[in-house]
Design a protein around this motif. Structure first.
Motif, PDB file in Angstrom:
ATOM      1  N   GLY A 185       0.823  -1.211   0.000  1.00 43.51           N
ATOM      2  CA  GLY A 185       0.000   0.000   0.000  1.00 43.51           C
ATOM      3  C   GLY A 185       0.852   1.253   0.000  1.00 43.51           C
ATOM      4  O   GLY A 185       0.587   2.206  -0.752  1.00 43.51           O
ATOM      5  N   ALA A 186       1.901   1.273   0.855  1.00 44.66           N
ATOM      6  CA  ALA A 186       2.804   2.423   0.889  1.00 44.66           C
ATOM      7  C   ALA A 186       3.549   2.577  -0.431  1.00 44.66           C
ATOM      8  O   ALA A 186       3.836   3.695  -0.879  1.00 44.66           O
ATOM      9  CB  ALA A 186       3.791   2.262   2.049  1.00 44.66           C
ATOM     10  N   PHE A 187       3.876   1.454  -1.068  1.00 44.34           N
ATOM     11  CA  PHE A 187       4.579   1.487  -2.350  1.00 44.34           C
ATOM     12  C   PHE A 187       3.687   2.020  -3.469  1.00 44.34           C
ATOM     13  O   PHE A 187       4.042   2.951  -4.188  1.00 44.34           O
ATOM     14  CB  PHE A 187       5.068   0.072  -2.680  1.00 44.34           C
ATOM     15  CG  PHE A 187       5.434  -0.135  -4.117  1.00 44.34           C
ATOM     16  CD1 PHE A 187       6.625   0.360  -4.625  1.00 44.34           C
ATOM     17  CD2 PHE A 187       4.571  -0.807  -4.981  1.00 44.34           C
ATOM     18  CE1 PHE A 187       6.955   0.170  -5.960  1.00 44.34           C
ATOM     19  CE2 PHE A 187       4.893  -0.993  -6.309  1.00 44.34           C
ATOM     20  CZ  PHE A 187       6.091  -0.507  -6.803  1.00 44.34           C
ATOM     21  N   VAL A 188       2.485   1.428  -3.612  1.00 43.66           N
ATOM     22  CA  VAL A 188       1.631   1.778  -4.744  1.00 43.66           C
ATOM     23  C   VAL A 188       1.032   3.180  -4.581  1.00 43.66           C
ATOM     24  O   VAL A 188       0.615   3.794  -5.569  1.00 43.66           O
ATOM     25  CB  VAL A 188       0.526   0.712  -4.916  1.00 43.66           C
ATOM     26  CG1 VAL A 188      -0.628   0.909  -3.925  1.00 43.66           C
ATOM     27  CG2 VAL A 188      -0.006   0.714  -6.342  1.00 43.66           C
ATOM     28  N   ASP A 189       1.003   3.700  -3.352  1.00 48.67           N
ATOM     29  CA  ASP A 189       0.486   5.056  -3.141  1.00 48.67           C
ATOM     30  C   ASP A 189       1.293   6.093  -3.917  1.00 48.67           C
ATOM     31  O   ASP A 189       0.786   7.160  -4.257  1.00 48.67           O
ATOM     32  CB  ASP A 189       0.498   5.390  -1.643  1.00 48.67           C
ATOM     33  CG  ASP A 189      -0.052   6.771  -1.362  1.00 48.67           C
ATOM     34  OD1 ASP A 189      -1.232   7.014  -1.662  1.00 48.67           O
ATOM     35  OD2 ASP A 189       0.713   7.628  -0.867  1.00 48.67           O
ATOM     36  N   GLU A 190       2.558   5.783  -4.195  1.00 48.21           N
ATOM     37  CA  GLU A 190       3.416   6.733  -4.907  1.00 48.21           C
ATOM     38  C   GLU A 190       3.533   6.410  -6.387  1.00 48.21           C
ATOM     39  O   GLU A 190       4.475   6.850  -7.051  1.00 48.21           O
ATOM     40  CB  GLU A 190       4.808   6.750  -4.259  1.00 48.21           C
ATOM     41  CG  GLU A 190       4.795   7.182  -2.803  1.00 48.21           C
ATOM     42  CD  GLU A 190       6.008   8.027  -2.431  1.00 48.21           C
ATOM     43  OE1 GLU A 190       6.031   9.189  -2.856  1.00 48.21           O
ATOM     44  OE2 GLU A 190       6.888   7.500  -1.738  1.00 48.21           O
ATOM     45  N   VAL A 191       2.565   5.673  -6.933  1.00 47.95           N
ATOM     46  CA  VAL A 191       2.645   5.255  -8.329  1.00 47.95           C
ATOM     47  C   VAL A 191       2.698   6.452  -9.273  1.00 47.95           C
ATOM     48  O   VAL A 191       3.309   6.387 -10.350  1.00 47.95           O
ATOM     49  CB  VAL A 191       1.460   4.326  -8.680  1.00 47.95           C
ATOM     50  CG1 VAL A 191       0.131   5.066  -8.663  1.00 47.95           C
ATOM     51  CG2 VAL A 191       1.670   3.653 -10.024  1.00 47.95           C
ATOM     52  N   PRO A 207      -4.705  10.332 -12.719  1.00 49.91           N
ATOM     53  CA  PRO A 207      -5.029   8.911 -12.938  1.00 49.91           C
ATOM     54  C   PRO A 207      -4.422   7.958 -11.909  1.00 49.91           C
ATOM     55  O   PRO A 207      -4.796   6.782 -11.888  1.00 49.91           O
ATOM     56  CB  PRO A 207      -4.457   8.645 -14.334  1.00 49.91           C
ATOM     57  CG  PRO A 207      -4.461   9.982 -15.005  1.00 49.91           C
ATOM     58  CD  PRO A 207      -4.110  10.948 -13.914  1.00 49.91           C
ATOM     59  N   ALA A 208      -3.498   8.440 -11.070  1.00 49.32           N
ATOM     60  CA  ALA A 208      -2.871   7.559 -10.082  1.00 49.32           C
ATOM     61  C   ALA A 208      -3.905   6.946  -9.149  1.00 49.32           C
ATOM     62  O   ALA A 208      -3.822   5.765  -8.793  1.00 49.32           O
ATOM     63  CB  ALA A 208      -1.822   8.326  -9.277  1.00 49.32           C
ATOM     64  N   ALA A 209      -4.904   7.731  -8.747  1.00 47.14           N
ATOM     65  CA  ALA A 209      -5.946   7.208  -7.849  1.00 47.14           C
ATOM     66  C   ALA A 209      -6.697   6.064  -8.519  1.00 47.14           C
ATOM     67  O   ALA A 209      -7.004   5.045  -7.879  1.00 47.14           O
ATOM     68  CB  ALA A 209      -6.912   8.327  -7.461  1.00 47.14           C
ATOM     69  N   GLY A 210      -6.997   6.204  -9.815  1.00 42.39           N
ATOM     70  CA  GLY A 210      -7.670   5.137 -10.550  1.00 42.39           C
ATOM     71  C   GLY A 210      -6.796   3.906 -10.688  1.00 42.39           C
ATOM     72  O   GLY A 210      -7.282   2.772 -10.611  1.00 42.39           O
ATOM     73  N   ILE A 211      -5.489   4.112 -10.899  1.00 42.13           N
ATOM     74  CA  ILE A 211      -4.561   2.980 -11.019  1.00 42.13           C
ATOM     75  C   ILE A 211      -4.496   2.211  -9.704  1.00 42.13           C
ATOM     76  O   ILE A 211      -4.550   0.969  -9.682  1.00 42.13           O
ATOM     77  CB  ILE A 211      -3.154   3.479 -11.423  1.00 42.13           C
ATOM     78  CG1 ILE A 211      -3.185   4.072 -12.832  1.00 42.13           C
ATOM     79  CG2 ILE A 211      -2.135   2.344 -11.336  1.00 42.13           C
ATOM     80  CD1 ILE A 211      -1.910   4.798 -13.222  1.00 42.13           C
TER      81      ILE A 211
END
Length: 331
Positions: free
Chosen positions: A87-93, A107-111
């Motif tokens: 979760g901490a990793f993908v939050d910074e996608v 679009p990061a929120a959608g990803i």
């Protein structure tokens, strides 16, 4: 030499659910904390410690637990730590899919939502829908016996392991059955598990209450066309002129239209076949959750979370009603 082959574990769905729930919780907590504190920065000058690094450490810790220890407890802790880390990793996608290193990339929120939605769908598909080979059944029964050596087996766990080896004439399976009979018993689940089971049973009964079902159906019927109404109003008042994510607008419109059509189909079916009607409503909600919400998160960012939570509550109610109607039809 026999070729190495990985055997699937029967508890995969449960551990994947723990991983996904932990990851979703981590993203929401991180976003809430950052918004409430004004996006603080760890480090001075050119130094910036991004939380993607903490995510990597937690994922490594989760992997380390599963590599170093035996049993279901280790897998659960591994899924929990790994999920929080992921979760901490993908939050910074957003920083890693843009040239501008943009954490606020829309679009990061959608990803992020799409990644976790795919995990939940996979977990649900794995639950009771995967046929295991004879070798995998034996391996999972032996794994249950191994867990029993360290922590004991409840009567339900023992029955589940024995069920895996039913009608097998393999000498290895016969030995495994004897081993399952020898491992110590665990007479009761922990207080937390008992409390969770009691809460779930109460919620299942509550979900079938007629008034709650009416509210859930009413919510879905009103909720389904709202995106189309909102987009139409924005278009009428020229509020969409500055919109940059037109793909998300089109995707949300298409998903909302499909949801409305499925709701209408459910309404048509209601008098003749209530089960088919509720299945159509359930499918309408799934279309919104799995497709529409991806575009909703792109357009509305994390302010779309309350709407998603309401959708999930209604989905739980509809699922309980469908299960009850199927039982009535089968009985």
């Amino acid at each position: 030499m026999r070729r190495l082959r990985m055997a699937r574990i029967t508890s995969a769905a449960a551990h994947l659910q723990v991983f996904a729930i932990a990851g979703i919780s981590a993203v929401l907590l991180i976003r809430t904390y950052l918004i409430s504190t004004g996006y603080p920065r760890l480090g001075q000058g050119d130094l910036h410690i991004a939380h993607v690094l903490w995510g990597g450490l937690l994922m490594a810790a989760g992997l380390g637990v599963t590599l170093a220890f035996l049993g279901d407890a280790a897998r659960t802790w591994g899924a929990l730590l790994g999920g929080v880390g992921f979760g901490a990793f993908v939050d910074e996608v957003g920083k890693f899919v843009t040239e501008q290193n943009d954490y606020f990339y829309r679009p990061a929120a959608g990803i992020i939502y799409m990644v976790f939605a795919a995990m939940v769908v996979l977990a649900q598909w794995l639950k009771g829908r995967v046929e295991f080979t004879d070798t995998e059944r034996t391996a999972n029964a032996m794994h249950a016996a191994l867990v029993g050596v360290t922590s004991g087996l409840t009567a339900e766990q023992r029955r589940g392991a024995i069920r895996l080896l039913q009608d097998s004439g393999d000498p290895l399976d016969a030995t495994t059955l004897r081993l399952l009979g020898m491992v110590p018993a665990r007479t009761a689940a922990g207080p937390l598990k008992l409390w969770a089971s009691d809460v779930l049973a109460r919620l299942r009964r509550l979900a079938q209450h007629p008034a709650l079902v009416v509210i859930a159906v009413g919510y879905l019927v009103v909720r389904a066309p709202l995106p189309l109404v909102g987009i139409a109003l924005d278009s009428f008042y020229d509020s969409l002129d500055g919109e940059s994510e037109w793909g998300a607008v089109i995707g949300l419109s298409a998903s909302a239209a499909a949801t409305v059509l499925l709701c209408l189909w459910g309404a048509i079916k209601f008098r003749r076949d209530r089960l088919a009607a509720f299945q159509a409503l359930n499918l309408a909600l799934l279309v919104d959750i799995l497709f529409g919400q991806v575009f909703a998160f792109i357009l509305n960012q994390f302010s779309a979370v309350p709407g998603l939570c309401a959708d999930l509550l209604v989905l739980a109610i509809l699922s309980a009603v469908i299960r009850h109607l199927r039982q009535q039809r089968a009985g």
